[in-house]
Design a protein around this motif. Sequence first.
Motif, PDB file in Angstrom:
ATOM      1  N   LEU A  47       0.825  -1.216   0.000  1.00 61.30           N
ATOM      2  CA  LEU A  47       0.000   0.000   0.000  1.00 61.30           C
ATOM      3  C   LEU A  47       0.855   1.259   0.000  1.00 61.30           C
ATOM      4  O   LEU A  47       0.491   2.262  -0.633  1.00 61.30           O
ATOM      5  CB  LEU A  47      -0.954  -0.034   1.189  1.00 61.30           C
ATOM      6  N   GLU A  48       1.994   1.229   0.672  1.00 60.28           N
ATOM      7  CA  GLU A  48       2.913   2.377   0.626  1.00 60.28           C
ATOM      8  C   GLU A  48       3.382   2.626  -0.796  1.00 60.28           C
ATOM      9  O   GLU A  48       3.458   3.775  -1.252  1.00 60.28           O
ATOM     10  CB  GLU A  48       4.118   2.144   1.533  1.00 60.28           C
ATOM     11  N   ARG A  49       3.694   1.552  -1.503  1.00 61.20           N
ATOM     12  CA  ARG A  49       4.140   1.670  -2.897  1.00 61.20           C
ATOM     13  C   ARG A  49       3.054   2.310  -3.754  1.00 61.20           C
ATOM     14  O   ARG A  49       3.319   3.206  -4.553  1.00 61.20           O
ATOM     15  CB  ARG A  49       4.513   0.294  -3.428  1.00 61.20           C
ATOM     16  N   VAL A  50       1.829   1.831  -3.597  1.00 62.17           N
ATOM     17  CA  VAL A  50       0.714   2.347  -4.395  1.00 62.17           C
ATOM     18  C   VAL A  50       0.482   3.825  -4.097  1.00 62.17           C
ATOM     19  O   VAL A  50       0.391   4.649  -5.012  1.00 62.17           O
ATOM     20  CB  VAL A  50      -0.570   1.532  -4.138  1.00 62.17           C
ATOM     21  N   VAL A  51       0.396   4.173  -2.828  1.00 62.41           N
ATOM     22  CA  VAL A  51       0.098   5.552  -2.444  1.00 62.41           C
ATOM     23  C   VAL A  51       1.226   6.499  -2.850  1.00 62.41           C
ATOM     24  O   VAL A  51       0.974   7.635  -3.240  1.00 62.41           O
ATOM     25  CB  VAL A  51      -0.212   5.642  -0.929  1.00 62.41           C
ATOM     26  N   SER A  52       2.469   6.020  -2.810  1.00 61.58           N
ATOM     27  CA  SER A  52       3.582   6.886  -3.212  1.00 61.58           C
ATOM     28  C   SER A  52       3.556   7.171  -4.712  1.00 61.58           C
ATOM     29  O   SER A  52       3.986   8.234  -5.145  1.00 61.58           O
ATOM     30  CB  SER A  52       4.926   6.279  -2.814  1.00 61.58           C
ATOM     31  N   LYS A  53       3.022   6.225  -5.503  1.00 60.73           N
ATOM     32  CA  LYS A  53       2.922   6.443  -6.952  1.00 60.73           C
ATOM     33  C   LYS A  53       1.668   7.214  -7.333  1.00 60.73           C
ATOM     34  O   LYS A  53       1.691   8.047  -8.223  1.00 60.73           O
ATOM     35  CB  LYS A  53       2.939   5.100  -7.693  1.00 60.73           C
ATOM     36  N   SER A  55      -1.398   8.886  -5.129  1.00 65.64           N
ATOM     37  CA  SER A  55      -1.998   9.140  -3.816  1.00 65.64           C
ATOM     38  C   SER A  55      -3.517   8.982  -3.796  1.00 65.64           C
ATOM     39  O   SER A  55      -4.096   8.715  -2.754  1.00 65.64           O
ATOM     40  CB  SER A  55      -1.612  10.526  -3.317  1.00 65.64           C
ATOM     41  N   ASP A  56      -4.153   9.120  -4.953  1.00 66.50           N
ATOM     42  CA  ASP A  56      -5.622   9.007  -5.000  1.00 66.50           C
ATOM     43  C   ASP A  56      -6.082   7.689  -5.621  1.00 66.50           C
ATOM     44  O   ASP A  56      -7.225   7.580  -6.067  1.00 66.50           O
ATOM     45  CB  ASP A  56      -6.222  10.187  -5.741  1.00 66.50           C
ATOM     46  N   TYR A  57      -5.232   6.675  -5.604  1.00 63.89           N
ATOM     47  CA  TYR A  57      -5.563   5.396  -6.232  1.00 63.89           C
ATOM     48  C   TYR A  57      -6.853   4.815  -5.647  1.00 63.89           C
ATOM     49  O   TYR A  57      -7.055   4.823  -4.440  1.00 63.89           O
ATOM     50  CB  TYR A  57      -4.409   4.399  -6.055  1.00 63.89           C
ATOM     51  N   ASP A  58      -7.685   4.296  -6.515  1.00 66.44           N
ATOM     52  CA  ASP A  58      -8.991   3.724  -6.162  1.00 66.44           C
ATOM     53  C   ASP A  58      -9.813   4.707  -5.325  1.00 66.44           C
ATOM     54  O   ASP A  58     -10.359   4.365  -4.278  1.00 66.44           O
ATOM     55  CB  ASP A  58      -8.844   2.380  -5.446  1.00 66.44           C
ATOM     56  N   PHE A  59      -9.880   5.930  -5.841  1.00 70.12           N
ATOM     57  CA  PHE A  59     -10.655   6.990  -5.188  1.00 70.12           C
ATOM     58  C   PHE A  59     -10.208   7.183  -3.738  1.00 70.12           C
ATOM     59  O   PHE A  59     -11.029   7.333  -2.840  1.00 70.12           O
ATOM     60  CB  PHE A  59     -12.156   6.713  -5.272  1.00 70.12           C
TER      61      PHE A  59
END
Length: 85
Positions: A47-53, A55-59
């Motif tokens: 989740l850190e990886r996703v949010v760092s790339k 920040s608004d992933y999946d709303f």
Amino acid sequence: MDDGKFAEARAAFDKAIAARADTPDPFYRRGVCAIQLGDAAAALPDLERVVSKESDYDFQRAAGLLAHAYARPGKKRKPKRSSAK
């Protein structure tokens, strides 16, 4: 994952990531599976990886799940680095 088979889905996302996936989706979904399986510690790096790339992933659900994973017992949020000198 949609059928609630989180352990099997997590293994499938492991294979997708091992095949050098670099899009946020398999990391996000593996993190969701980890949360659903009660393994917040395993969800954190994904989740850190996703949010760092993105920040608004999946709303912004990824950021919310990351906060949830940090809130699990024994987990502490990384301190933000100050840009002030």
